[in-house]
Scaffold this motif. Structure first.
Motif, short mmCIF file in Angstrom:
data_model
loop_
_atom_site.label_atom_id
_atom_site.label_comp_id
_atom_site.label_asym_id
_atom_site.label_seq_id
_atom_site.Cartn_x
_atom_site.Cartn_y
_atom_site.Cartn_z
N TRP A 10 -4.57 -5.71 4.19
CA TRP A 10 -4.11 -4.82 5.00
C TRP A 10 -5.18 -4.31 6.23
O TRP A 10 -4.68 -3.84 7.21
N ARG A 29 0.97 -1.26 -0.05
CA ARG A 29 0.08 -0.10 0.07
C ARG A 29 0.85 1.37 0.11
O ARG A 29 1.92 1.01 0.59
N TYR A 57 -3.36 -3.01 -4.83
CA TYR A 57 -3.56 -2.94 -3.16
C TYR A 57 -4.87 -4.03 -2.93
O TYR A 57 -5.79 -4.13 -3.58
#
Length: 396
Positions: free
Chosen positions: A361, A180, A356
């Motif tokens: 994440w 990211r 991404y």
């Protein structure tokens, strides 16, 4: 009908047994998780780079002293040189407060000059090849942050695999699995920043036994020597180095290494951009590496690396500083595994292009955002539509 019922009951018992086995297997394979803050017992200040580990997994505390640790192994060890080690478990931490206090060791040694220092340091260097693992693969996380003066303008996080092979042509190979990144570019500045690459980050230049003065200083752990060094002379551009080594007395292994610039800025020249009045120079940099011993091989490998670089920029209107901080840390024990390299080790870090993954994440727990970075992301969200003044580059 009676026979059918018995058969049905037997099937149900088989299903229940199988279901019980699946639950039991899952419960044994599940990961445990904890989140805490580590501080000094006396000063109550947060402790950065505390190694959180067991035989399977690794993590480290950030600048706020915060860590999140996940493992299938219930054991947890907290280790920081100069402090008493803490051995605990997920169960113990589950029932404790959010803060863990680490106590400094109390053994004190008087400052002394190392006798025949060049010869002692050379013995340490001669043992490096035997003390370090030659070929291995680890999982890693990397955080890359750039500030202009005190304002964050770049955040980049990477997770992946790193192979180190000292006998291969390409000593380092990188397989990036997740990334990211976001950059908030102020158009009126018109100045960009070139980031380092994996080769530059991993490169380690040891202080010369003949070119530096070495002094053993007090250190509150009798099993180690802490030896400071500094250049005997600066070169014509005012460049010199200083720092320290922490050495295991028993096997002469380097367990911690810190090197910083020692620069006479009156002599340090500027470089210039082509066809531009902008000039720049690097008056400060620091590299800090910690090594840990692998249980299986009984040899050492770098478990964390932190690099800080300060770049001075001068235009015809003003001068300012870029401050770049790179944190790379290991999240697994070394293993014998071939990776699939997908990013050149001589390429600018921020030039990495990977999709991404929101799921990754949101669920990852090794690289928590600091309060400062959380504020930066909110600032990007506020300014992303102001396209005349700002340009936002990133993948999320």
């Amino acid at each position: 009908n009676k026979i059918k019922v018995q058969v049905h009951n037997m099937k149900m018992r088989t299903i229940f047994k199988l279901f019980a086995i699946l639950i039991f297997t899952y419960s044994n394979a599940q990961n445990f998780q904890t989140q805490k803050i580590v501080v000094d017992l006396l000063t109550k200040l947060p402790l950065e780079n505390v190694i959180i580990s067991n035989q399977k997994d690794y993590s480290t505390t950030n600048i706020d002293g915060k860590f999140i640790f996940v493992s299938a192994n219930k054991a947890i060890n907290l280790n920081l040189l100069g402090y008493e080690n803490i051995e605990t478990t997920f169960d113990d931490l589950k029932n404790s407060k959010d803060t863990i206090f680490m106590q400094q060791k109390t053994i004190q040694l008087p400052e002394i000059i190392v006798g025949n220092s060049a010869a002692y340091i050379q013995k340490v260097y001669d043992r490096i090849k035997d003390n370090l693992i030659g070929n291995y693969t680890i999982d890693f996380f990397l955080r890359n942050v750039l500030k202009q003066e005190k304002e964050t303008i770049v955040l980049q996080d990477l997770s992946g695999k790193k192979n180190q092979n000292i006998s291969a042509k390409d000593k380092i190979s990188i397989e990036i699995l997740n990334m990211r990144k976001v950059k908030l570019y102020d158009k009126k500045e018109g100045i960009d920043f070139k980031f380092q690459n994996f080769e530059e980050i991993s490169n380690l230049v040891a202080p010369s036994p003949s070119g530096c003065n070495f002094t053993e200083i007090e250190f509150n752990d009798e099993n180690y020597k802490k030896i400071e060094f500094e250049s005997k002379n600066k070169n014509t551009q005012g460049l010199g180095i200083k720092g320290y080594l922490v050495i295991n007395k028993k096997d002469l292994a380097i367990v911690e290494f810190k090197m910083s610039s020692d620069i006479d800025t009156d002599l340090l020249p500027y470089s210039k951009f082509m066809l531009s009045k902008v000039k720049y120079r690097t008056p400060e940099w620091t590299k800090h590496i910690k090594f840990i011993k692998d249980v299986a091989s009984n040899k050492y490998y770098p478990v964390s690396l932190k690099m800080d670089v300060k770049v001075e920029v001068v235009t015809d209107k003003k001068s300012f500083y870029f401050n770049n901080s790179i944190d790379l840390f290991t999240t697994s024990a070394p293993r014998d595994e071939k990776i699939i390299p997908n990013f050149s080790t001589d390429k600018d870090l921020f030039k990495a292009k990977f999709i991404y993954s929101a799921d990754f994440w949101k669920s990852q727990n090794q690289l928590p955002l600091t309060k400062e970075l959380d504020t930066f992301l909110k600032l990007v969200a506020d300014k992303k539509d102001k396209t005349k003044e700002y340009e936002v580059t990133g993948n999320f």
